[in-house]
Scaffold this active site. Structure first.
Site, PDB file in Angstrom:
ATOM      1  CB  SER A 258     -34.795  26.337   2.419  1.00  0.00           C
ATOM      2  OG  SER A 258     -35.863  27.023   1.822  1.00  0.00           O
TER       3      SER A 258
HETATM    4  N1  SAH Z   1     -35.766  29.499  -2.350  1.00  0.00           N
HETATM    5  C1  SAH Z   1     -35.381  30.479  -1.346  1.00  0.00           C
HETATM    6  C2  SAH Z   1     -36.197  30.331  -0.071  1.00  0.00           C
HETATM    7  C3  SAH Z   1     -37.057  31.498   0.031  1.00  0.00           C
HETATM    8  S1  SAH Z   1     -38.282  31.561   1.306  1.00  0.00           S
HETATM    9  C4  SAH Z   1     -33.892  30.436  -1.075  1.00  0.00           C
HETATM   10  O1  SAH Z   1     -33.220  29.530  -1.572  1.00  0.00           O
HETATM   11  O2  SAH Z   1     -33.390  31.329  -0.392  1.00  0.00           O
HETATM   12  C5  SAH Z   1     -39.734  31.763   0.302  1.00  0.00           C
HETATM   13  C6  SAH Z   1     -39.778  32.984  -0.570  1.00  0.00           C
HETATM   14  O3  SAH Z   1     -41.009  32.938  -1.291  1.00  0.00           O
HETATM   15  C7  SAH Z   1     -39.798  34.311   0.193  1.00  0.00           C
HETATM   16  O4  SAH Z   1     -38.738  35.090  -0.239  1.00  0.00           O
HETATM   17  C8  SAH Z   1     -41.140  34.932  -0.193  1.00  0.00           C
HETATM   18  O5  SAH Z   1     -41.094  36.332  -0.327  1.00  0.00           O
HETATM   19  C9  SAH Z   1     -41.434  34.255  -1.520  1.00  0.00           C
HETATM   20  N2  SAH Z   1     -42.840  34.223  -1.927  1.00  0.00           N
HETATM   21  C10 SAH Z   1     -43.939  34.076  -1.135  1.00  0.00           C
HETATM   22  N3  SAH Z   1     -45.057  34.080  -1.892  1.00  0.00           N
HETATM   23  C11 SAH Z   1     -44.660  34.216  -3.189  1.00  0.00           C
HETATM   24  C12 SAH Z   1     -45.365  34.285  -4.434  1.00  0.00           C
HETATM   25  N4  SAH Z   1     -46.697  34.228  -4.505  1.00  0.00           N
HETATM   26  N5  SAH Z   1     -44.642  34.419  -5.569  1.00  0.00           N
HETATM   27  C13 SAH Z   1     -43.275  34.495  -5.520  1.00  0.00           C
HETATM   28  N6  SAH Z   1     -42.576  34.455  -4.383  1.00  0.00           N
HETATM   29  C14 SAH Z   1     -43.245  34.306  -3.218  1.00  0.00           C
END
Ligand code: SAH
Length: 211
Positions: free
Chosen positions: A61
């Site tokens: 993000s």
């Molecule tokens: N917090 C992260 C941002 C990740 S983007 C950072 O600091 O880098 C969102 C993430 O959510 C992705 O990696 C995606 O694979 C994950 N995601 C999507 N649906 C999900 C679910 N149901 N449970 C866990 N993770 C999920």
């Protein structure tokens, strides 16, 4: 990067209702080496205030959004918090500086493993990463003082509300996949009453589900 965050926070104050973030949160943003959480080819952009691609078509993000979401969570040193969507592990690392323990779940196993390795290598020993669907929360470690969801849900997942302590906060983007989404600050008071406030239009990758 911190100055860019301060400027954007001030510029978005009409939406968010806050013109500055807490010193604790800004110090945590300063403490985490974002370059360790991005792909090697994007290292030179690690301290720009912009989201970047990570493995598996996902994104780390924008620092502004990480800082704002963290501030809305109002993390306290004794808190135990839960994150859905570990991704690179960056948001979890920021939280690790601010609370007692971070539990975080990532649905893409490769990302969960990489994030766990990165966090371990950097010495974060108060973060536990698990591969799985975070929609159901993590009942074994609930209730949580705060929950942060970093992928966009179509609705607030009911299991997450149930796993919040009275007085706890949930920060979550809600809206259409790849469409209009808003960041919600959801609070449960001591009587179990739920209130929600929209704080910012946002764009997140979708919250997917195990089938
Ligand atoms: N917090 C992260 C941002 C990740 S983007 C950072 O600091 O880098 C969102 C993430 O959510 C992705 O990696 C995606 O694979 C994950 N995601 C999507 N649906 C999900 C679910 N149901 N449970 C866990 N993770 C999920």
């Amino acid at each position: 990067m911190l100055d860019a965050i301060r400027d954007s926070v001030r510029e978005s104050a009409d939406y968010t209702g806050r013109a500055t973030l807490s010193d604790r949160v800004m110090n945590a943003m300063a403490a985490v080496q974002r370059e360790e959480f991005v792909l090697p080819q994007y290292r030179h952009l690690a301290y720009r205030n912009t989201p970047l691609p990570i493995e598996a078509g996902q994104t780390i993000s924008q620092p502004l959004i990480v800082a704002l979401m963290t501030d809305f969570l109002d993390p306290q040193p004794d808190d135990v918090v839960f994150e859905v969507g570990t991704g690179s592990g960056y948001q979890a690392a920021v939280l690790a500086h601010l609370v007692k323990h971070v539990y975080t779940v990532e649905i893409v196993e490769e990302l969960a493993n990489d994030a766990a390795d990165t966090l371990k290598r950097l010495g974060y020993d108060n973060v536990t990463v698990r591969a799985g669907d975070g929609y159901a929360g993590w009942p074994e470690h609930a209730p949580f003082d705060g929950i942060i969801v970093t992928a966009a849900a179509e609705q607030i997942p009911p299991p997450l509300l149930k796993q919040l302590k009275p007085g706890g906060k949930l920060v979550i983007p809600v809206g259409e996949h790849h469409g209009y989404q808003e960041l919600l600050l959801v609070e449960v008071d001591d009587k179990g009453e739920v209130s929600r406030r929209s704080v910012l239009p946002v764009r997140f990758v979708p919250l997917t589900r195990d089938r």
